[in-house]
Write a protein that holds these residues in place. Structure first.
Motif, mmCIF file in Angstrom:
data_model
loop_
_atom_site.group_PDB
_atom_site.id
_atom_site.type_symbol
_atom_site.label_atom_id
_atom_site.label_comp_id
_atom_site.label_asym_id
_atom_site.label_seq_id
_atom_site.Cartn_x
_atom_site.Cartn_y
_atom_site.Cartn_z
ATOM 1 N N ASP A 285 0.774 -1.271 0.122
ATOM 2 C CA ASP A 285 0.367 -0.020 0.044
ATOM 3 C C ASP A 285 0.614 1.586 -0.181
ATOM 4 O OD1 ASP A 285 0.697 -0.733 2.571
ATOM 5 O OD2 ASP A 285 -0.229 0.513 3.267
ATOM 6 N N SER A 286 2.123 0.763 -0.055
ATOM 7 C CA SER A 286 3.339 2.155 0.071
ATOM 8 C C SER A 286 4.521 2.165 -0.996
ATOM 9 C CB SER A 286 3.946 2.421 2.003
ATOM 10 O OG SER A 286 4.366 3.252 1.217
ATOM 11 N N THR A 287 4.526 3.119 -1.439
ATOM 12 C CA THR A 287 5.504 3.438 -2.516
ATOM 13 C C THR A 287 6.881 3.868 -1.575
ATOM 14 O OG1 THR A 287 4.465 4.985 -2.607
ATOM 15 C CG2 THR A 287 4.243 2.950 -4.663
ATOM 16 N N GLU A 288 6.841 4.125 -0.828
ATOM 17 C CA GLU A 288 7.828 4.657 0.101
ATOM 18 C C GLU A 288 9.081 3.914 0.355
ATOM 19 O OE1 GLU A 288 8.179 7.573 1.955
ATOM 20 O OE2 GLU A 288 6.246 8.027 1.191
ATOM 21 N N PRO A 289 10.142 4.394 0.321
ATOM 22 C CA PRO A 289 11.875 3.692 -0.003
ATOM 23 C C PRO A 289 11.792 2.180 1.142
ATOM 24 C CG PRO A 289 11.982 5.860 0.621
ATOM 25 C CD PRO A 289 10.569 5.518 0.476
ATOM 26 N N MET A 290 11.196 1.567 2.015
ATOM 27 C CA MET A 290 11.629 0.952 2.728
ATOM 28 C C MET A 290 10.692 -0.241 2.534
ATOM 29 S SD MET A 290 11.892 0.885 7.147
ATOM 30 C CE MET A 290 10.157 0.624 7.590
#
Ligand SMILES: *Cc1c(COP(=O)(O)O)cnc(C)c1O
Length: 407
Positions: A198-203
């Motif tokens: 659900d996220s495309t943040e680096p981690m």
């Protein structure tokens, strides 16, 4: 206040409603094709469902098919109803959580593959076979138990690539190979589940890509050992939207198919047009005045600070309206106006403030989720007010609500 007969008011907002299921055939035309006589119900917008299915299907890479998640009554929408509509537009695979859900689909005439994503007690193997259901192999020990039943069972192998919920660990390659050698398991697929897509943040991005790599690497090594399975899959709603390159043969799409994502922010941010499929409506059972200083509801939780007009609507927390919406946190819509919820939501009923809404009458329709006039309350709005996600709000909509198809 003038009280109009309920019968006359039935068609008030009934535009385009011309098919209803599970209704008494002896009802008048108005009742049958207008709004139901239920106290509270769910309207399913077939056009929206088909629109969402087609839109999502167009995002899939070549060779990848929809495998809609219709578990938990298709996130509250009605599993048989939804799956049958999807059957009609050529959807041929579904996933559910439990064996009973799979049986219900079959008894409802649903065609195609049905994968059970969760645990099934080995004593229910005969049901798996009778209803042509595919069982997830949860891990190596579960595979052994199933195999020991000495009956041919169709399975997809769950592979754990980092969620650590179900699935045999992908680094237990020998155990996975052993599952492939089991005589009574007909292995038709393998899958993993992404848990941060659900996220495309680096981690989250590197974690998700790591899951994809681990999964396809495991599939490749299996192939090198001479083990293959027809269908591999790893995508759910967020994966298809955020990581389309991960591909697979099926996309197990749940929430997006129902026209929204888990939160309002995600729904707004996503770059496709999804249309909410479901509306929840209820009726006004009573309208009354309240003098300044009087209380309403359990626990004296609401006190009128002025003379008020209040109404009781026939839906409560047993129907899935979260009790967290009590005390003005949530509202419903009547005649295009917002009516705040007063005091504690009860099990079967809810008291609302209609002081500033003209002509509210016994038998009127109140919208809990959906549109009224120019206003809309989405499942995401309700979820935010209840401090949860839309998936939970939808999937908890109760069995007492009649589901019917409109449009
Ligand atoms: C529920 C579920 C899905 C569907 O997820 P959505 O986020 O609603 O699209 C897919 N795969 C598995 C294993 C699930 O449990």
């Amino acid at each position: 206040m003038e009280v109009k007969p309920v019968r006359q008011r039935l068609n008030l907002q009934s535009s385009g409603c011309h098919f209803a299921v599970g209704m008494d055939p002896l009802l008048s035309r108005e009742e049958k094709y207008g709004h139901p006589t239920e106290r509270a119900w769910i309207e399913i917008d077939r056009d929206a469902l088909i629109h969402n299915a087609r839109t999502l299907r167009s995002l899939l890479p070549p060779g990848c098919e929809l495998m809609p998640a219709v578990k938990a009554q298709a996130y509250g929408h009605g599993a048989v109803l939804v799956a049958r509509e999807l059957n009609r537009i050529g959807v041929r695979a579904f996933c559910v959580a439990t064996v009973s859900e799979g049986i219900e689909l079959r008894k409802g005439g649903v065609k195609g593959e049905i994968l059970i994503l969760g645990y099934t007690h080995p004593s229910r193997i005969s049901s798996l076979r009778r209803y042509r259901l595919i069982q997830t192999v949860i891990d190596y020990p579960y595979a052994s138990v199933l195999n020991d039943c000495k009956k041919k069972i169709r399975v997809h192998i769950g592979i754990d690539t980092g969620m650590h919920r179900l699935g045999e660990r992908c680094d237990h390659f020998e155990q996975i190979c052993s599952i492939f050698r089991m005589k009574h398991l007909k292995i038709e697929g393998a899958f993993t589940h992404l848990c941060a897509d659900d996220s495309t943040e680096p981690m989250e991005k590197s974690f998700t890509q790591g899951q994809g790599t681990a999964f396809f690497e495991t599939m490749k090594q299996l192939k090198d050992q001479g083990f293959s399975c027809k269908k591999v899959h790893l995508q759910a709603s967020y994966g298809v939207l955020n990581y389309p390159e991960l591909g697979g043969d099926y996309a197990r799409i749940g929430i997006a198919l129902y026209g929204l994502l888990s939160t309002g922010a995600d729904t707004e941010r996503c770059n496709i047009v999804l249309k909410p499929v479901l509306a929840v409506k209820t009726r006004v059972a009573a309208v009354k005045g309240l003098y300044c200083g009087e209380t309403a509801g359990y626990g004296l939780s609401f006190t009128a600070k002025r003379e008020m007009k209040i109404a009781t609507v026939t839906i409560g927390y047993a129907d899935g309206l979260p009790r967290a919406l009590s005390g003005g946190t949530g509202k419903v819509l009547i005649h295009g106006f917002e009516a705040p919820i007063l005091g504690y939501i009860c099990m079967d009923q809810t008291i609302i403030d209609v002081t500033d809404i003209p002509d509210v009458t016994q038998g009127d329709i109140a919208v809990v989720i959906g549109k009224s006039g120019g206003k809309e309350i989405t499942a995401c709005d309700v979820a935010q007010q209840a401090d949860t996600i839309a998936n939970e709000v939808l999937s908890r909509l109760g069995q007492r609500l009649t589901r019917m198809v409109v449009s």
